[in-house]
Design a protein around this motif. Structure first.
Motif: not given
Length: 230
Positions: A174, A177-178, A180, A182
Motif C-alpha cells: 500500500q 502504491s501511495k 509511487y 516499487s
C-alpha cells in the motif's frame, strides 16, 4: 532572581504550595511515585512558570531566572508541544482536573528529557482554576542520554513519508502504491532507516522515532516533526 523560586531551589524536595491542597481536595494521595526526584512546577493562568523545585531546574539544565516567567510549553519538544498545550488548556478551562501523558522536553545541552508528565488543576473555594501543578517523572535510562538526532541524520522528504506510513501501519504494498515506488524501493528506505537508527525491526524504529521526538506525539495519522526533514 525571584525569591519564591529561590526558596524552592534551595530546598529541592520542597513542593509548590498547590500540590498538597489538590491532593486533599481530591481525597487521594499525591501520584504514586517518590517525589524526591520528581520535577515539580506551578503554572499560572497564562501557563507561565511561577514556581519550580531544584529537580525541575536540574533536569531541564536551566537556572531559576531562565525558567521563571516563561511559558511551560517553551520547554516541551516541538513534537509534543501542541498536544501538551491542548491538555494544559483543558485544565485551565476547568474541563478536567488532571491528565497524564508522555513528555519530551528540550534542554540546552541537546539530549531530550523524556518521562511521564502529570498535570493537576488547583481550584479556589469558588471552583475557579488558580494554578496548574505539573510533575515530571524522568525516565531512568540504562545509559547516558544521547542527542535526539544529529544533523547528519536528518530525514529526506521521502524518508519522512515512508516513516509516517510505517508508523501508521500501512503495508509495504500500500505504501509503495501511495508513494509511487516499487516494493523494493520501500524496503530499501525502511532498511536504511533501520540501520541509521540502529533498530532491529519496524516496531523498534517507530518507538525510537517517538522517543527522540522525530514523530509528533498525540497526532494521527503520524507526522514527522518538520525540523527533522531536510
Amino acid at each position: 532572581m525571584n525569591t519564591r523560586v529561590d526558596s524552592l531551589v534551595e530546598r529541592p524536595a520542597a513542593l509548590p504550595h498547590g500540590l498538597p491542597a489538590v491532593a486533599e481536595r481530591q481525597n487521594q494521595n499525591v501520584p504514586s511515585f517518590d517525589l524526591s526526584d520528581v520535577c515539580i512546577a506551578n503554572l499560572g493562568p497564562d501557563l507561565r512558570v511561577i514556581e519550580a523545585n531544584g529537580d525541575f531546574l536540574r533536569q531541564l539544565g536551566r537556572t531559576a531566572s531562565d525558567v521563571f516567567g516563561q511559558s511551560f510549553v517553551d520547554f516541551v519538544h516541538p513534537s509534543a508541544k501542541q498536544f501538551t498545550l491542548q491538555q494544559l488548556a483543558r485544565l485551565n478551562e476547568g474541563r478536567r482536573d488532571r491528565f497524564s501523558a508522555r513528555l519530551v522536553g528540550v534542554r540546552p545541552a541537546q539530549p531530550v528529557l523524556s518521562g511521564g508528565l502529570t498535570g493537576i488543576a488547583v481550584r479556589s473555594q469558588s471552583g475557579q482554576v488558580t494554578t496548574i501543578v505539573v510533575l515530571i517523572k524522568p525516565d531512568r535510562a540504562a545509559e547516558a542520554p544521547r542527542p535526539a538526532i544529529e544533523k547528519t541524520k536528518l530525514l529526506s522528504e521521502l524518508d519522512a513519508k515512508v516513516l509516517e506510513g510505517v508508523a501508521a501501519g500501512i503495508s509495504t504494498v500500500q505504501l509503495a502504491s501511495k508513494l509511487y515506488l516499487s516494493r523494493q524501493g520501500i524496503e530499501y528506505h525502511v532498511g536504511a532507516m533501520l540501520r541509521q537508527f540502529k533498530s532491529p525491526n519496524r516496531s523498534a524504529l517507530v518507538s525510537k522515532a517517538y522517543s527522540q521526538g522525530i514523530l509528533c506525539i498525540g497526532q494521527w495519522p503520524p507526522k514527522v516533526t518538520p525540523q527533522y526533514i531536510r
